[in-house]
Enzyme design. Sequence first.
Site, short mmCIF file in Angstrom:
data_model
loop_
_atom_site.label_atom_id
_atom_site.label_comp_id
_atom_site.label_asym_id
_atom_site.label_seq_id
_atom_site.Cartn_x
_atom_site.Cartn_y
_atom_site.Cartn_z
N HIS A 1 55.91 4.75 53.35
CA HIS A 1 54.60 4.47 53.93
C HIS A 1 53.63 5.61 53.64
O HIS A 1 54.05 6.74 53.31
CB HIS A 1 54.75 4.28 55.45
CG HIS A 1 53.51 3.81 56.16
ND1 HIS A 1 52.71 2.81 55.67
CD2 HIS A 1 52.94 4.22 57.33
CE1 HIS A 1 51.71 2.61 56.51
NE2 HIS A 1 51.81 3.45 57.52
N CYS B 1 49.50 -0.19 52.15
CA CYS B 1 49.06 1.14 52.57
C CYS B 1 48.52 1.95 51.40
O CYS B 1 47.70 2.85 51.59
CB CYS B 1 50.19 1.90 53.26
SG CYS B 1 51.67 2.14 52.24
#
Length: 524
Positions: free
Chosen positions: A367, A94
Amino acid sequence: MEENLAPAPGVAATVAETGIAQDEAEAGTSGAALAGSAAAADTAGGASQTVSKMFFTLLWGSKIKPDVFRRWLQGFSFSEHEPSALVQRDGGPCCVIAPVQAYLLKILLTETSEPGFRDLTVDKCRTLLIQAVCQILMKCKTDVYRIVTLADGVGEEAAASPPAEAAASAEACSSSSEVLQEPAPDAPGMDVADAACMAPAQTGSVASTSGSSGGGSSSNASRWTSDAFHERIRFHELQQIEDVQKFYMEHLHVLTDECGVLLLLYTVLQTKGLEHILSEMSDPTESLIHDTYGCGSQALINLMLTGRAVPHVWDNDQDVGGMTLKGISQQSDVGFITVMEQLQYCTVGFFYKNPKNPVWVMGSDTHLTVLFSSETRLVSPETPGEVARRVFRQFDADGSNFIPAALLQDVLCALELVSEPEYVDLMRSRLDPENLGIILLNAFMNEFFPDEKKSTPDTFDLLHYNGIPHSNCANHVQYHRGQAVLLESDVRMFNPSDPMLTCLQTKWPSIEVNWAGNRTPSLN
């Protein structure tokens, strides 16, 4: 485009600057063998390279765990449910995918109104992907662009390597036919784009980036290993960004095949240069990718967003105990906010919270996602009153909307207001009539900025992107819309069960959001 076949001024200098060294076997290859090797490497093209141990350690630590490397094996592909939304199949990459998505949205918002996002063609999305990649690389360039690719097949390695080495390479990669075998489009965890990208030379066409948000790479046992990947690294040196864009237009599979995200990561790092990265990091011994969880460090996130591998998110550099801790040096094109600020793990500065475009990468503890809006007034210049609120809060470490009365003179100095001791004493007695030793934000604003005007609208739409399918409703990667309202009160209500709101409040303390379908999107 120039292939990197010219003699270097010195191997040691090259390794120090870029972290790459020319393969000794290739350096000693005859002219005829080099010509044969170059002919075999039509797509990859560049000279064979080996990654230096220093570069490898900086990125991965002492070694790469197979599970971490596997999670990084994915190309850039778009959701079939949202034409411009990239899909992330596993946790880890990510820190590359979210910045690319953010820059893609930044470009898209300047060209297309938000209702038209669903009408984008596949070709348009491919172009947006390349444009986003180029904008990131432009920020990282130090001398030349070093575009990292992979050799097409074992054939090239066999042409340039002794038979024993070729055999070892073939064994590491299973075999040429196995690595380049085209998977069935309906294989578990494999979409049509992946099937085409796995063997671009065999399919004869560039892989589709329309992508699918279903499945995950964990169910697709990749034939790539870390050794096989690093043995095949090649790179091109290009001088102009127009040449980079042309290269990716002609070789889109470099981004969309199974190693596409890794290849872009290596391209960013090689374009920046090892020496420059180390000079910007506070602790060069800390790897850019966590050796256990595979997630990127803040230095890597900052490099992708701003072109500088600094480890902190505050404004400019700060001196702490004689140590210079580097932060963000100027207003960023794309912003960054994180729930970790509310937990007091970091302090995000004005440059990141107020980017040039209404696009923010959002960080949770595990994340990265992206927040964006078509409301350009969210990034309009601050009014004097908004500047005063921001400066006041810099002295309000606890976010309690008041400061110790003793700090009033410091606040006035920071705002370049009258700060003579006699005047400060007068204002202190006026703002703290009960002599409580505190000065409230509202009292300060009413005294110095009674006619405050806001540049930010009271209501606006927000959209949120999360590239992981199972973090989206029905496993469909789509933008999630919310209607935001800025309340009159300055009181911030911390709700640990709502990390999305907690993160948004680090930028807009009084915000409330009504999300479509009464479903708050996930930051994880």
